[in-house]
Design an enzyme around this catalytic site. Structure first.
Site, mmCIF file in Angstrom:
data_model
loop_
_atom_site.group_PDB
_atom_site.id
_atom_site.type_symbol
_atom_site.label_atom_id
_atom_site.label_comp_id
_atom_site.label_asym_id
_atom_site.label_seq_id
_atom_site.Cartn_x
_atom_site.Cartn_y
_atom_site.Cartn_z
ATOM 1 N N LYS A 673 0.825 -1.210 0.000
ATOM 2 C CA LYS A 673 0.000 0.000 0.000
ATOM 3 C C LYS A 673 0.856 1.257 0.000
ATOM 4 O O LYS A 673 0.539 2.239 -0.691
ATOM 5 C CB LYS A 673 -0.934 -0.011 1.209
ATOM 6 C CG LYS A 673 -2.027 -1.081 1.139
ATOM 7 C CD LYS A 673 -2.867 -1.107 2.401
ATOM 8 C CE LYS A 673 -3.964 -2.155 2.309
ATOM 9 N NZ LYS A 673 -4.751 -2.263 3.557
ATOM 10 N N GLY A 791 -12.863 -3.863 5.232
ATOM 11 C CA GLY A 791 -14.234 -4.301 5.464
ATOM 12 C C GLY A 791 -14.985 -4.356 4.163
ATOM 13 O O GLY A 791 -14.741 -3.566 3.251
#
Length: 813
Positions: A673, A791
């Protein structure tokens, strides 16, 4: 009365009501080839009993008007008359032979003599003027009937003076009762014989000729058809129907297959060159349909207008390059707009649109009606303080649709300062702009609201938890998103590691899952990409919501085929520098788009913030934070009260970690990331340039998962020592990613780091992500973006956000 009269016709007539009435305009009959095409249409496109209404051939009526003008001015008209009669005689000689030619020559000679007598009169009455101007229709009907008889068809030419009866008002009103009686008789007498009826004309109270005015032939056709109970009236002209914009102005204007009568009537009122209000009026009281077709391409598609047509909210753009504007001012108070409009309607002067202000009303008219209103004002025939605005040349741009309100926002966004605000009624939106801007606005409006919907196809790779959540979001928003974008979004495929379900007609929320289960055939990339290339869409977007390394390695193949990509998968964005540069080159060469916001921070606007900072000229100097929900949860809870291994096993049991927790603890996810964010800044970094401090010792890194879980307590002592050391300094222990410009170079690392208690990452809610951006503008007070960074719901929302952005870019370009 018309509906009742139709019943009378059906009950009283012993003959058969024609199935269709055909009307042919002057452009269809302009030369001998035109007459032959018309005859062929009548023999192939209808029945033997169909009726026909015709206009004067070519420019005949204009020539007759010119003869009258010359006679009124006392100028020589003989040469013009000779030219006109020679044209009519030439048509006869090119189409007929033998006795038929001789008969029509003799009749033309008699007509010429009668025209000469009329033109020589010192004073020509209105009835004589109408008689003179109606010769063109008589010649057309006579010649077409003769041509059909020449081809062995029973045909008879009829003067509409014997059929339609009307008063002699400025705009003649049809006498339905008298006209019905004539039509009933015709139906009874002329079964299975084609009647060729003159358009433009009708009979007055005393049998004199009365003209129906501009576009009178179309009106007489629809009126006769309605009174006779004929189910369809076809207007044959030089265009194949009604387009959703002026094809002379907009090259990709599309033919409308159906049009509701309400929409057609509004288009006619706004000055459509193809449709006219009076032509449409008979349809409101009958079940008759009206077709608009091209006599030059009779086999082509056409437009059908009925009272019950449903156009599915299609938008039609229409323009008038010049309009007349009038202002009514009432200094004593508000203008009574309803009373004003009623008064104007009684005069057949209903405006195209109007704008009301506190004590002022602005009305807009087409030039012809504007001139008529100006004459009334000049003659003081109206007790209205109306004035024509002469200070600016304005044109009209309008959108017509049964769902006009749905287009208001898009239309409004296109308006510039010089435009009027939008006038809206049930089926239209209207504005005025300077004449020079009419063409430009109509093109932009057509592209935004009326052009064929851009077809954007979607294929989902990875229908797991996040993929299924995205599918639910997509189907829930699909209709609204398509309307908002003005595009057609279709899910054409769902692909997992074993099966590929590709559907040309598109998948729905209710069928994709079972159809994927029923798909047993495996797949390979070359064949799959070939199949995707054949899908019926203008653009194809692949959504990678997987963790597949093999798929990330195929991105280049997708780009080479012109397919766009949205990634939640981090592997392509953090590939080697050489691979990443190859992907960027493929994007540039093929002009395709790649969005990967969901790969880092889920729905948090991290990459968007970095792009905005670069666009405003800011310089980012450092990025740091916690980019892993799992590591955020673990170290937010780790306070030494329980051993770290207990916390880790608890997180594994709750599904917070990957099945192998070492994938989280290694920091590899945060490393990827951080690399994606570095490349967003344009930095030429690779994974090897980002140091990674793995708290899992080498002795546990390579053992089987079960062994690692049994020996997880070996993590406790070193992590407890790190926690104690941080506390001694008044800090907390967190797993941090950091990229910063230091000592003249970019330095990057991920690993455990002590942080002061007031650091944004020290107070983070367990499981949340935080991205801290320091730049020239945000040096002393860094920009902090924090919230759920993982999520299924937020990641799916990030994918959807990327899709909306990508679609807007495609449509903008």
């Amino acid at each position: 009365m018309t509906c009742q009269a139709n019943s009378t016709v059906n009950d009283a007539a012993s003959g058969k009501v024609p199935a269709q009435l055909h009307k042919f305009g002057g452009s269809s009959l302009a030369d001998a080839d035109g007459y032959r095409r018309v005859a062929h249409i009548l023999l192939t496109q209808g029945e033997s009993s169909d009726w026909v209404v015709v206009s004067a051939a070519g420019t005949t009526t204009n020539q007759l008007y010119q003869l009258l003008a010359l006679a009124d001015a006392g100028e020589l008209w003989q040469q013009e008359l000779s030219v006109l009669m020679a044209y009519q005689q030439q048509l006869v000689e090119q189409l007929l032979s033998g006795d038929a030619v001789r008969e029509l020559r003799e009749r033309l000679a008699a007509d010429k003599a009668q025209l000469q007598s009329l033109l020589q009169l010192a004073v020509i009455t209105d009835g004589q003027r109408a008689q003179l101007l109606g010769f063109g229709e008589h010649w057309s009907a006579r010649l077409l009937a003769a041509l059909l008889r020449h081809q062995g068809v029973c045909a008879r030419d009829i003067s509409a003076i014997e059929v339609l009866k009307a008063d002699c008002a400025l705009i003649p009103n049809i006498d339905s009762v008298a006209s019905m009686a004539n039509i009933t008789q015709l139906i009874a007498q002329c079964d299975s014989c084609r009647l060729i009826i003159t358009g433009f004309l009708c009979g007055g109270p005393d049998g004199e000729t009365v003209l129906l005015g501009r576009n009178g032939s179309d009106f007489s056709a629809s009126q006769i058809a309605a009174l006779a109970g004929i189910p369809r009236c076809t207007i044959w002209t030089d265009v194949p129907g009604v387009f959703n914009a002026d094809p002379n102005l907009i090259v990709d204007a599309a033919l409308l297959p159906v049009l509701s009568l309400t929409e057609a009537n509004r288009l006619a009122g706004l000055g459509s060159a193809v449709l006219h209000r009076r032509t449409l009026q008979p349809l409101f009281d009958t079940e008759m349909s009206l077709a608009v077709r091209s006599s030059f391409t009779p086999e082509a598609d056409f437009t059908l207008i009925t009272r019950h047509s449903h156009s599915d909210g299609q938008a039609v753009i229409t323009t008038l390059p010049s309009v007349w504007c009038f202002t009514l001012a009432d200094v004593d108070g508000d203008v009574e707009i309803d009373a004003l409009l009623a008064q104007l309607a009684d005069l057949s002067l209903t405006p195209l649109a109007w704008w009301q202000h506190h004590n002022r009303v602005e009305l807009v008219y087409p030039p012809e009606q504007g001139q008529a209103l100006q004459v009334l004002l000049h003659n003081d025939s109206l007790s209205l303080p109306l004035q024509r605005q002469l200070d600016k040349e304005m044109g009209l741009v309008a959108l017509v649709s049964a769902q006009a309100g749905d287009y208001r926002q898009r239309f409004s966004r296109l308006l510039q300062r010089q435009a009027y605000s939008l006038y809206q009624d049930d089926v239209s939106l209207v504005t005025l702009v300077p004449t020079v801007q009419v063409a430009r606005l109509s093109r932009r409006l057509h592209r935004s609201c009326a052009a064929a919907l851009h077809r954007i196809g979607l294929v989902l790779f990875g229908p797991g938890n996040i993929g299924q959540t995205w599918l639910a979001q997509f189907f829930h928003q699909q209709k609204a998103l398509a309307q908002q974008l003005g595009a057609e979004l279709t899910l054409h495929g769902v692909v997992n590691s074993r099966q590929a379900l590709i559907c040309r007609e598109g998948l729905t929320e209710h069928n994709w899952s079972q159809r994927l289960i029923d798909t047993s055939q495996g797949w390979q990339y070359p064949a799959l990409l070939d199949e995707l290339s054949r899908l019926p869409c203008d653009e194809l977007v692949a959504l990678d919501i997987s963790a597949s390394e093999s798929l990330s390695e195929e991105y280049g193949a997708f780009f080479q085929r012109g397919m766009h990509m949205i990634s939640a998968n981090k592997l392509a964005g953090s590939a080697s520098q050489a691979q990443y540069l190859q992907l960027q080159q493929a994007l540039a060469v093929r002009h395709v788009l790649w969005r990967q916001n969901a790969s880092c921070g889920a729905a948090l606007p991290v990459q968007a913030a970095l792009r905005e900072l670069r666009l405003v000229g800011d310089k980012v100097e450092a990025i740091s934070g916690i980019f892993s929900g799992t590591l955020s949860w673990l170290f937010s809870h780790y306070d030494g009260a329980v051993p770290f291994s207990h916390l880790l096993l608890d997180a594994l049991a709750q599904g917070i970690t990957e099945p192998d927790p070492r994938e989280d603890l290694s920091g590899r996810d945060m490393q990827r990331k951080l690399l994606i964010l570095a490349r967003e800044l344009g930095l030429p970094l690779a994974l090897t340039d980002i140091q990674m401090h793995n708290p899992v010792p080498d002795t546990l890194s390579t053992v089987p998962l079960a062994t690692f879980l049994q020996r997880a307590n070996e993590l406790d002592a070193p992590l407890a020592a790190a926690l104690d050391k941080a506390r001694e300094q008044g800090n907390v222990l967190r797993y941090i990613a950091q990229l910063e410009w230091l000592d003249g170079r970019w330095q990057a690392a991920v690993g455990l780091m002590p942080l002061p208690p007031d650091h944004p990452c020290a107070t983070l809610l367990p499981g949340d992500n935080a991205f801290i951006i320091r730049s020239r503008l945000y040096r002393d007070n860094p920009l902090v973006i924090r919230g759920p960074g993982a999520g299924r719901e937020v990641t799916a929302a990030a994918v959807q956000s990327d899709l909306v952005y990508l679609c807007r870019e495609l449509l903008r370009n």
